[in-house]
Each structure stands twice: as structure tokens, then as C-alpha cells.
Write a protein that holds these residues in place. Structure first.
Motif, PDB file in Angstrom:
ATOM      1  N   PRO A   1       8.983  -6.983   3.112  1.00 55.07           N
ATOM      2  CA  PRO A   1       7.590  -6.863   2.678  1.00 55.07           C
ATOM      3  C   PRO A   1       7.469  -6.915   1.152  1.00 55.07           C
ATOM      4  O   PRO A   1       8.394  -6.520   0.442  1.00 55.07           O
ATOM      5  CB  PRO A   1       7.180  -5.482   3.195  1.00 55.07           C
ATOM      6  N   THR A   2       6.355  -7.402   0.662  1.00 58.80           N
ATOM      7  CA  THR A   2       6.090  -7.437  -0.781  1.00 58.80           C
ATOM      8  C   THR A   2       4.663  -6.955  -1.047  1.00 58.80           C
ATOM      9  O   THR A   2       3.896  -6.727  -0.107  1.00 58.80           O
ATOM     10  CB  THR A   2       6.195  -8.869  -1.350  1.00 58.80           C
ATOM     11  N   LEU A   3       4.322  -6.837  -2.305  1.00 59.68           N
ATOM     12  CA  LEU A   3       2.947  -6.512  -2.689  1.00 59.68           C
ATOM     13  C   LEU A   3       2.074  -7.766  -2.675  1.00 59.68           C
ATOM     14  O   LEU A   3       0.869  -7.683  -2.847  1.00 59.68           O
ATOM     15  CB  LEU A   3       2.915  -5.879  -4.077  1.00 59.68           C
TER      16      LEU A   3
ATOM     17  N   ASP B   1      14.959  -4.423  -8.908  1.00 58.57           N
ATOM     18  CA  ASP B   1      13.728  -3.622  -8.883  1.00 58.57           C
ATOM     19  C   ASP B   1      12.479  -4.502  -8.868  1.00 58.57           C
ATOM     20  O   ASP B   1      11.373  -3.996  -8.815  1.00 58.57           O
ATOM     21  CB  ASP B   1      13.680  -2.655 -10.076  1.00 58.57           C
ATOM     22  N   LYS B   2      12.663  -5.822  -8.889  1.00 59.47           N
ATOM     23  CA  LYS B   2      11.492  -6.701  -8.986  1.00 59.47           C
ATOM     24  C   LYS B   2      11.358  -7.642  -7.800  1.00 59.47           C
ATOM     25  O   LYS B   2      10.540  -8.564  -7.819  1.00 59.47           O
ATOM     26  CB  LYS B   2      11.555  -7.497 -10.283  1.00 59.47           C
ATOM     27  N   ILE B   3      12.135  -7.410  -6.740  1.00 65.58           N
ATOM     28  CA  ILE B   3      12.114  -8.359  -5.620  1.00 65.58           C
ATOM     29  C   ILE B   3      10.879  -8.212  -4.739  1.00 65.58           C
ATOM     30  O   ILE B   3      10.542  -9.117  -4.000  1.00 65.58           O
ATOM     31  CB  ILE B   3      13.390  -8.237  -4.745  1.00 65.58           C
ATOM     32  N   SER B   4      10.203  -7.066  -4.806  1.00 65.11           N
ATOM     33  CA  SER B   4       9.090  -6.815  -3.876  1.00 65.11           C
ATOM     34  C   SER B   4       7.726  -7.023  -4.508  1.00 65.11           C
ATOM     35  O   SER B   4       6.711  -6.666  -3.928  1.00 65.11           O
ATOM     36  CB  SER B   4       9.166  -5.377  -3.343  1.00 65.11           C
ATOM     37  N   ARG B   5       7.674  -7.582  -5.695  1.00 64.18           N
ATOM     38  CA  ARG B   5       6.391  -7.683  -6.392  1.00 64.18           C
ATOM     39  C   ARG B   5       5.528  -8.852  -5.923  1.00 64.18           C
ATOM     40  O   ARG B   5       4.381  -8.994  -6.314  1.00 64.18           O
ATOM     41  CB  ARG B   5       6.618  -7.768  -7.896  1.00 64.18           C
ATOM     42  N   GLY B   6       6.131  -9.727  -5.117  1.00 63.94           N
ATOM     43  CA  GLY B   6       5.337 -10.822  -4.575  1.00 63.94           C
ATOM     44  C   GLY B   6       5.363 -12.081  -5.435  1.00 63.94           C
ATOM     45  O   GLY B   6       4.682 -13.051  -5.135  1.00 63.94           O
TER      46      GLY B   6
ATOM     47  N   GLY C   1      12.934   0.098  -7.640  1.00 64.28           N
ATOM     48  CA  GLY C   1      11.890  -0.858  -7.264  1.00 64.28           C
ATOM     49  C   GLY C   1      11.210  -0.462  -5.958  1.00 64.28           C
ATOM     50  O   GLY C   1       9.985  -0.541  -5.838  1.00 64.28           O
ATOM     51  N   ALA C   2      11.998  -0.008  -4.990  1.00 65.84           N
ATOM     52  CA  ALA C   2      11.436   0.369  -3.694  1.00 65.84           C
ATOM     53  C   ALA C   2      10.534   1.585  -3.835  1.00 65.84           C
ATOM     54  O   ALA C   2       9.465   1.664  -3.218  1.00 65.84           O
ATOM     55  CB  ALA C   2      12.556   0.643  -2.687  1.00 65.84           C
ATOM     56  N   ALA C   3      10.953   2.543  -4.668  1.00 63.78           N
ATOM     57  CA  ALA C   3      10.144   3.740  -4.880  1.00 63.78           C
ATOM     58  C   ALA C   3       8.797   3.346  -5.490  1.00 63.78           C
ATOM     59  O   ALA C   3       7.739   3.820  -5.069  1.00 63.78           O
ATOM     60  CB  ALA C   3      10.884   4.726  -5.787  1.00 63.78           C
ATOM     61  N   ARG C   4       8.830   2.443  -6.463  1.00 61.38           N
ATOM     62  CA  ARG C   4       7.599   1.985  -7.104  1.00 61.38           C
ATOM     63  C   ARG C   4       6.743   1.211  -6.093  1.00 61.38           C
ATOM     64  O   ARG C   4       5.525   1.372  -6.035  1.00 61.38           O
ATOM     65  CB  ARG C   4       7.925   1.102  -8.307  1.00 61.38           C
ATOM     66  N   PHE C   5       7.414   0.396  -5.276  1.00 61.49           N
ATOM     67  CA  PHE C   5       6.734  -0.402  -4.252  1.00 61.49           C
ATOM     68  C   PHE C   5       5.987   0.498  -3.273  1.00 61.49           C
ATOM     69  O   PHE C   5       4.804   0.287  -2.978  1.00 61.49           O
ATOM     70  CB  PHE C   5       7.778  -1.256  -3.528  1.00 61.49           C
ATOM     71  N   VAL C   6       6.671   1.537  -2.796  1.00 58.01           N
ATOM     72  CA  VAL C   6       6.029   2.456  -1.853  1.00 58.01           C
ATOM     73  C   VAL C   6       4.878   3.184  -2.522  1.00 58.01           C
ATOM     74  O   VAL C   6       3.801   3.355  -1.936  1.00 58.01           O
ATOM     75  CB  VAL C   6       7.054   3.461  -1.281  1.00 58.01           C
ATOM     76  N   GLY C   7       5.081   3.568  -3.775  1.00 59.02           N
ATOM     77  CA  GLY C   7       4.006   4.221  -4.523  1.00 59.02           C
ATOM     78  C   GLY C   7       2.778   3.321  -4.628  1.00 59.02           C
ATOM     79  O   GLY C   7       1.642   3.769  -4.417  1.00 59.02           O
ATOM     80  N   ASP C   8       3.011   2.045  -4.925  1.00 57.17           N
ATOM     81  CA  ASP C   8       1.894   1.091  -5.042  1.00 57.17           C
ATOM     82  C   ASP C   8       1.184   0.903  -3.702  1.00 57.17           C
ATOM     83  O   ASP C   8      -0.042   0.846  -3.637  1.00 57.17           O
ATOM     84  CB  ASP C   8       2.399  -0.261  -5.552  1.00 57.17           C
ATOM     85  N   LEU C   9       1.987   0.807  -2.638  1.00 62.24           N
ATOM     86  CA  LEU C   9       1.410   0.662  -1.296  1.00 62.24           C
ATOM     87  C   LEU C   9       0.563   1.872  -0.942  1.00 62.24           C
ATOM     88  O   LEU C   9      -0.518   1.767  -0.371  1.00 62.24           O
ATOM     89  CB  LEU C   9       2.514   0.535  -0.247  1.00 62.24           C
ATOM     90  N   LEU C  10       1.097   3.044  -1.299  1.00 59.66           N
ATOM     91  CA  LEU C  10       0.414   4.298  -0.998  1.00 59.66           C
ATOM     92  C   LEU C  10      -0.942   4.322  -1.702  1.00 59.66           C
ATOM     93  O   LEU C  10      -1.963   4.667  -1.109  1.00 59.66           O
ATOM     94  CB  LEU C  10       1.280   5.461  -1.478  1.00 59.66           C
ATOM     95  N   LYS C  11      -0.933   3.918  -2.979  1.00 64.94           N
ATOM     96  CA  LYS C  11      -2.160   3.872  -3.760  1.00 64.94           C
ATOM     97  C   LYS C  11      -3.169   2.954  -3.061  1.00 64.94           C
ATOM     98  O   LYS C  11      -4.324   3.305  -2.869  1.00 64.94           O
ATOM     99  CB  LYS C  11      -1.836   3.348  -5.160  1.00 64.94           C
TER     100      LYS C  11
END
Lengths: 352, 352
Positions: free
Chosen positions: A134-136, A219-224, B245-255
Motif C-alpha cells: 500500500p502507498t499514500l 523510508d520513502k517507498i510508500s509515498r506513492g 517510513g512505515a511509522a510515518r505512513f501509518v501516521g499519515d493514514l491515521l490522519k
């Protein structure tokens, strides 16, 4: 057009027959055209089928007694390719008796058996395990290799990039997916010689059906903003599991935080739809189904701990790749690149 | 006992002088005994100090014009060890003019300069970069190496285990920290020859101040049941960044999930203390300060994008390692292992 049937190794995975058969049945409830060859212990498969009347007439059983152990060495499992449920599911693909195989069993054994039985496509030295993550952004991204090849050379990585791009075109519909190599920095000087070499080859190659955009950090693989992340199987496996573990870790922390006060508990109950959405988005079962790319046939690895929903998703991945003819696409992309260019990109003498 | 002063490379990092000086000042507000040697452009440091009266009398400036670039090759930076703020901060440690050095600059250059100037401890071939990471358990865990050594052999990994255990004893107070090697599976047969070899050496070694418990996969490092995770610098860097990156990703999704409906927005506002707690727990600034272990002196790497809170934490890490005498502890552990046993564990001829 009718879809070829899918061979399911009914014995692999932590939960075994019941989950595999339930998963297939669930997939069939969503897509009525799906047909199955269920490989494994006939008695247990029949018992599991009793709960799924929709599987009657759409599934056949191929009996065998033998199962590949989850801790078994691949070399050892290979010797029992003709007798195990995993080996027979793959063999059905080879014989044209099924279009694809799905297994939740031992990854190393599945890889070794698939490679030996189905052989790699012309121009591909080693298959790679690819998964959707999954990505953003608007769609999932693809990462490969995830553990099929512990050591890789530059030539392998270039081939992984081509295969990953072909898969991404199916998933995203983009003509030129954005491809990057996983590295510990984005500067040109970062990383191993193998990564430097692979980047140079991808930068200079022409006729590739992708945009190669250099390196990406983990850390940047999920940014889309990247569609395909290419790496060796060791690093890919570490990255994938680190992402899974961190997502679970944050989820656990979140649960704890919500339970830390009455006020937070109330807030949690009110915002439940939001956290349920998050849970759904992050549930590995909803991203289940990794694919062995580069073989003469489709083989999908379902997670060992997948539930029926997970198995159904893995089956759906297999069906989609059959429908969109992934194998043919990879061959075409390799041909497109051209024998001449292929040789320029990686002279065969230069391969390890 | 008075703490030796800490040399701060005031020029490194994305934000430069202002953040580094603010961070030092913040650390000093928490620990009044801290003293600093601020290395870099005198004029800019003086301007930054104007906002921090508490630094008067507790900091001295060492002026220099030259700065290591963030993209600079370590080999190139090495040539300017005598003229750059990074090089001079390390040199202050070597001369005994400071007890530790803290820099937010180029990691590769910091590593190369530290190694050349401070040299490794007897029995250590290569220093490693170690960081504290949050867990679900009672205390942080330590992961190393995080990028100092792209390629490692078994002997390096054994030394990393010893150094990581010494660091963990300071952090956790445990006499025998639980140590594992990062791998793509926990079965004995999994992973590279180097990992197999390192595991065999750690299993058979006696006199180690740790419990060696085999392999750990990247999704299980944060559960709180392992104190030290040992890996090569490439995999460690990938794992660390994937987690971030995953922690930030989950945080963004949560937001996003919370903002997806009015009901969720209300729930979010009510449970704000819970999400703030989570944010605090996951903010990388609260875990800032990676340490180069294995040198004759303490060198702490602050994240390039750290804010003043992050820099203050990196300074606090340096102070703690001085207080608890990490360098001495590692030497003692190595001596404890004994020359005889050391040779058994890794015969010097066997090293790459």
C-alpha cells in the motif's frame, strides 16, 4: 474468454486445508468463473468442501499424501517434487492442466520447485518474488525481490526491474512505471558496487518500458511517487518485514494510547470507523499474494499465516495475472528491449 | 565528578548553526553541568548564542571556515579533517579537549574521520553505528550497524554483538542483554553464509556478557523481547529507514482516516491526548543520537533533519555514554572474553 483453472496447494500454510479451501471458495463467490484444481489429501479436502457448496462442479481434487514441511530445506523438498501437494500443483501448470498455482507453503521450496519445473523465461536468469504494497498514492506499488534470491548481481537487478515494470503496468495502467533501486542513500555514490552497476545499466539502456529514476531509500517507498522498488532478496525481505512489523507496532501503540484514559476510550469509540478503515488498509491479508515473476507460468505465494480472505486475495492475484497475461508481457518487454540492446545492457560474459 | 565537555559540530545538518546551538542550549537547560566546545563559523555561532544566555560561561567557540558537504564523498572529506568543523570536533576528542563529539553532518565522512582520528579499540576491526529504537517493552532496543559498514564478515558481526551488548547494559541495566542477528528467517538454515558463521561463533563462544538467542526477523524487532539486533550496515540502514517510513505512513493514514468524516473528526479531538502520546512516542527526534561504537572516544551522529529537541537528545546520549564510560565497558568485555577465547571465536587468520 474462459479463465484457465487455478491449482491450489491445499496443504501449505499454518492453518492448512480448511483455510485454503475456504479462501478458494471465497474467491469464487466474488468471481464465479474461477475454477480450481485442489491438490492434497483427498479426504480432508472433501471434508473442507462440505462447507462450500459453491465449489461443487467448479473444483477437482488431485490427491497426494506428501507435504513439504515449512522448515524443510528447498534442496530436500525438490526431491519430492513429484509426490508433494506443492510439487503437483506446479506440475499441473507445467502440463497445462492449470493456468496458475497458489501455495501458502515453504517459500524457498516453492521457488526451487517452480524454477526447476517451469523454467525461467528466455532472457531471465532468476525468477523474483514480487508483492504489492500500500502507498499514500492512488495505487499500490510493487517491490521485488522479496527473498527468492539472497545474493543478486547487477544483471539480476536489471531483469527484476523489467519484470516489475511489466507487473506494474497491469496494476497501475501506466505505460511507463517509475522504477527505483532500493539503496541506503539517493546520491550516486551510495551503496554497493552491484547497485552502482545496475543503476548505470538502467540509466543507459534504451527501449525500456519504464522510467528509471535512480535510487530510493526505505523510508520513502510508500509515498506513492515510485511504482516499482527493485532490490536483492535479502534486503527486500528485511524491508518488507520491517514495514509490516512497524505497522503492527504503531497499531499496538495506538491501541495502548486509546486505552490509556477514559477520555481516549470514548474518543476511540466515536472514531471507530476511522480506525477500522486504517485496520482494513493495513491488514496484510488485504495485500496477500506475492508473485514469482520470470517463469513460464504464474505461481503465487500466499502468506503462511493468511486467513481465508488472504487466500482469496492471492487467488485473485493469480487470476488477474492470467487474465492480463503477465508472462507474455514480460516476454514482449524483453523482446522489445531487443537482443542487441539486451546484450549492450548486460553482455552475457559480464554476468556472474 | 565533572563531565568532560562535549564538542558540537555546529555546521552540520540540514538547518545548521541555529538548530545545533539551540539543541545544545536545550540540553543544558535540562542538565546544568553540560559544557560545550562549539566548532564552526564564529560569527554565526555567536549570533545563535545571543538567544541562549544559559550558554554563556559554559561554551567556548573553536572557529573554522570549512564545512563537510552532505553529499561529499568520505574519502574527499577526509583530506579536510584538519580544517572542517566536523574534523576539528573529532580532533578535540582525540586531544582530550572534549570527551565526546556530536555532529548532524555527513554520516560517511563522520565515520571515516572518527575512525582515522580516534582509531578503533583493541580487538575491534571496524566501528559500527548504533541507535536506540522504541519497543512495546519496558525499554528501547539497540540496533547496529546502521550504515557504517556496507559489507560485513562474521567477525565484524561478532564484534558488533559485543559492543551492542555493552551499550544495552548501560541503557537497560540488564547484566546479560538478549542479542539476535537480523535475518530473513529464524530457522538455522536461513540467510547468508556470513550470518550462519556469525551465529555459530556466538553460539559456541563462552564468557560473553550477553544471551545470544539466534536470529530475528525484521517484523519482530520492536516487540520488546530482544535488546540488541545485530546486522550489517546495508541491511540495518534499510531496516531502520523502513521502520521510520512505515511509522510515518501509518501516521499519515491515521490522519486521513480521522479526517474522513465529521464523526471521526470529533472522535479525534476527544482522543487527542492519546494520539499526541503516540506522536511523541514515534517522533524520531525523541530517539535521536546514533553512536559510533568501537572507537577510542565517543562520537554521536545526530540526524541531519533533527530539530533542537533532537539535537538535545543526541547531546544527552553523548553525556550518558561519558558518564557510564561506554568505551571502558567495551574494552572490559573484550578483555573478559579473553585473548584465548577471542582467538577461538575468530582466529585472526580467518578474518577477511
Amino acid at each position: 474468454m474462459s479463465l484457465p483453472r487455478i491449482a491450489v496447494d491445499a496443504m501449505g500454510g499454518d492453518e492448512g486445508v480448511r483455510v485454503m479451501v475456504s479462501g478458494a471458495a471465497l474467491a469464487r463467490r466474488r468471481h464465479e468463473q474461477f475454477k480450481f484444481l485442489l491438490v492434497g489429501d483427498e479426504k480432508r479436502i472433501k471434508a473442507a468442501l462440505d462447507n462450500h457448496p459453491n465449489m461443487r462442479g467448479s473444483s477437482e481434487i488431485l490427491h497426494c499424501d506428501d507435504v513439504v514441511g515449512s522448515d524443510e530445506r528447498p534442496t530436500q523438498a525438490l526431491r519430492r517434487a513429484k509426490t508433494t501437494s506443492m510439487g503437483l500443483a506446479i506440475d499441473a501448470v507445467k502440463r497445462g492442466d492449470a493456468g496458475a498455482a497458489v501455495s501458502s507453503g515453504n517459500t524457498g521450496a516453492l521457488m526451487a520447485m517452480s524454477k526447476l519445473s517451469l523454467r525461467t523465461l528466455p532472457g531471465i536468469d532468476r525468477p523474483a518474488l514480487a508483492a504489492l504494497l500500500p502507498t499514500l498514492g492512488d495505487h499500490d506499488m510493487i517491490m521485488l525481490d522479496l527473498g527468492a534470491n539472497t545474493d543478486c548481481d547487477a544483471r539480476n537487478l536489471v531483469q527484476f526491474a523489467i519484470m516489475g515494470a511489466a507487473y506494474s503496468r497491469i496494476v497501475t495502467g501506466q505505460a511507463l512505471p517509475r522504477v527505483r533501486l532500493l539503496n541506503i542513500g539517493t546520491e550516486d555514490i551510495k551503496g554497493t558496487d552491484v547497485l552502482q552497476d545496475a543503476a548505470a545499466k538502467l540509466r543507459s539502456a534504451t527501449g525500456l518500458t519504464m522510467q528509471f529514476e535512480g535510487f530510493v531509500e526505505a523510508d520513502k517507498i510508500s509515498r506513492g511517487d515510485v511504482d516499482v522498488v527493485v532490490t536483492d532478496g535479502f534486503s527486500g525481505n528485511i524491508a518488507l518485514k520491517a514495514v509490516e512489523g512497524a505497522a503492527r507496532f504503531v497499531g499496538d501503540l495506538l491501541k495502548r494510547s486509546f486505552m490509556s484514559s477514559l477520555r481516549s476510550k470514548i474518543g476511540f469509540l466515536i472514531s471507530r470507523p476511522a480506525t477500522d478503515l486504517l485496520r482494513h488498509h493495513l491488514d496484510p491479508n488485504n495485500h496477500n499474494g506475492a508473485v514469482f515473476l520470470g517463469l513460464n507460468g504464474v505461481v503465487v505465494k500466499s502468506h503462511g499465516s493468511a486467513n481465508a480472505v488472504g487466500v482469496a486475495n492471492a487467488v485473485a492475484v493469480a487470476a488477474r495475472l492470467l487474465e492480463d497475461n503477465l508472462t507474455q508481457r514480460i516476454s514482449t518487454d524483453l523482446a522489445e528491449l531487443g537482443e542487441e540492446r539486451l546484450r549492450e545492457t548486460y553482455p552475457s560474459g559480464a554476468a556472474k
